[in-house]
Scaffold this active site. Structure first.
Site, short mmCIF file in Angstrom:
data_model
loop_
_atom_site.label_atom_id
_atom_site.label_comp_id
_atom_site.label_asym_id
_atom_site.label_seq_id
_atom_site.Cartn_x
_atom_site.Cartn_y
_atom_site.Cartn_z
N HIS A 171 -9.86 -5.54 -7.94
CA HIS A 171 -8.69 -4.70 -8.23
C HIS A 171 -8.04 -5.07 -9.55
CE1 HIS A 171 -4.90 -2.56 -7.30
NE2 HIS A 171 -4.28 -3.65 -7.74
N HIS A 189 -6.27 2.41 -12.82
CA HIS A 189 -7.11 1.70 -11.84
C HIS A 189 -7.64 2.65 -10.79
CE1 HIS A 189 -7.44 0.20 -7.71
NE2 HIS A 189 -8.07 -0.82 -8.25
N HIS A 242 -1.70 1.17 -12.93
CA HIS A 242 -2.30 1.29 -11.60
C HIS A 242 -2.90 2.67 -11.37
CE1 HIS A 242 -0.62 -2.63 -10.54
NE2 HIS A 242 -1.41 -2.58 -9.49
#
Length: 365
Positions: A272, A258, A255
């Site tokens: 996402h 990301h 994440h």
């Protein structure tokens, strides 16, 4: 011995046709509900919701979401609730809308009902809102004191959404097991500030196994306008198993990568989970995971349509300055990449991104 914790929404309901029961399920939570929704969502779902509220005798106010989960939007909606006397919030839509609904309810200290119309992220069940700037760049995590009071998933609505959204949810869910595993190895706390329970780690592993078993079958079913048991299983994996798994298991490099990728304008069109999937590959490179495991994850991504190369994410020309900017942001102070069981530097992330991209090109180009 360290204390452990697992957290979850007050109630999770999943099944076909549950949208029309929203008011009945939520009736005990308030008298006047702000229903945050998009114009498209209102067209698809508004009639069933409105009918249910008419039968319940509760008041409600539809309000259009302004597309970004930003502090500006949250503050606007908080003031609207106060001026209109709303004492509960319902979010109907996708990840950013749902995170906004949770943040609004937090500031109002009111109950919140989450009604995802897609299974593209694990946002619905979590006590977390991911805030972005008005321009769509990652801003910060807003950690909430409680999970949603109620999550209602109408699987017939979710299955009718484009298959890419379901696949994006698989990308988000893909990180759950690997991030929880890394956090377990490093001994860090989960999102509750305590250690993961055995049940949380088991749910994270079940999430990954469900993806491998049912992911491709579910994608093909949705592409053919069908709702099968595989679709139901993937909706649960994307929404509940991933939500509980990441929150009670912990977040790590996937994440954080990301979040780094949000600085690239070329990646703004991605969902996402599509960016998280590549973040998972990057994390596995950082860990120097066995090639068999990396290949298994890459093969899954390629089969369902998740990106395994930078080019597939829209980065046609790899520029060192841009990839280093991604790596720097992924390693920012407070980022979850520092939950990895070893020190991670921007140079390491830069190398892992390029290696993941190179492996993707080698195996699937």
């Amino acid at each position: 011995m360290s204390s452990k914790a697992i957290i979850a929404p007050g109630k999770y309901i999943q099944g076909p046709g549950e949208l029309k029961n929203t008011a009945a399920h939520a009736a005990a939570l308030g008298e006047k509900f702000l229903i945050l929704i998009t114009p498209g969502g209102k067209k698809r779902c508004g009639g069933d919701i409105e009918t249910g509220f008419g039968e319940s005798g509760k008041s409600f106010l539809f309000e259009e979401f302004n597309k970004e989960c930003s502090k500006t939007e949250v503050n606007r909606l908080v003031e609207l609730c106060r001026s209109q006397g709303c004492d509960a919030v319902i979010g109907v839509g996708g990840g950013k809308l749902l995170d906004t609904a949770k943040a609004v309810a937090y500031h109002l200290k009111s109950p919140v009902v989450i009604v995802p119309t897609i299974a593209s992220t694990d946002a619905p069940c979590s006590a977390l809102s991911v805030l972005y700037t008005d321009e769509g760049i990652f801003d910060e995590y807003l950690v909430l004191p409680a999970n949603p009071n109620l999550v209602i998933v109408d699987s017939s609505i979710v299955a009718a959404a484009p298959a890419r959204l379901l696949v994006s949810g698989m990308g988000d869910a893909l990180a759950t097991y690997f991030e929880a595993r890394a956090c377990g190895e490093s001994g860090v706390s989960n999102m509750t500030g305590l250690k993961p329970t055995l049940s949380a780690l088991s749910l994270a592993e079940l999430c990954y196994n469900t993806l491998l078993d049912d992911g491709l079958k579910a994608k093909i079913a949705v592409e053919n306008n069908s709702t099968t048991q595989a679709v139901e299983n993937i909706i649960e994996a994307n929404t509940y198993l991933s939500g509980i798994g990441f929150e009670s298991g912990g977040l790590a490099a996937a994440h954080a990568v990301h979040n780094g990728l949000t600085v690239l304008e070329q990646c703004h069109h991605l969902y996402h989970g599509e960016k998280v999937a590549f973040g998972t590959l990057t994390q596995l490179i950082l860990e120097n995971a066995p090639m068999e495991e990396i290949a298994e994850v890459m093969e899954f991504c390629a089969a369902v349509g998740l990106p395994v190369t930078l080019k597939e994410m829209g980065v046609d020309e790899i520029k060192e300055t841009e990839i280093r900017a991604v790596a720097e942001m992924a390693c920012a102070e407070g980022e979850t990449i520092h939950n990895m069981p070893f020190e991670v530097t921007p140079d390491m992330v830069y190398g892992a991104i390029l290696t993941a991209d190179g492996l993707g090109r080698e195996l699937f180009s």
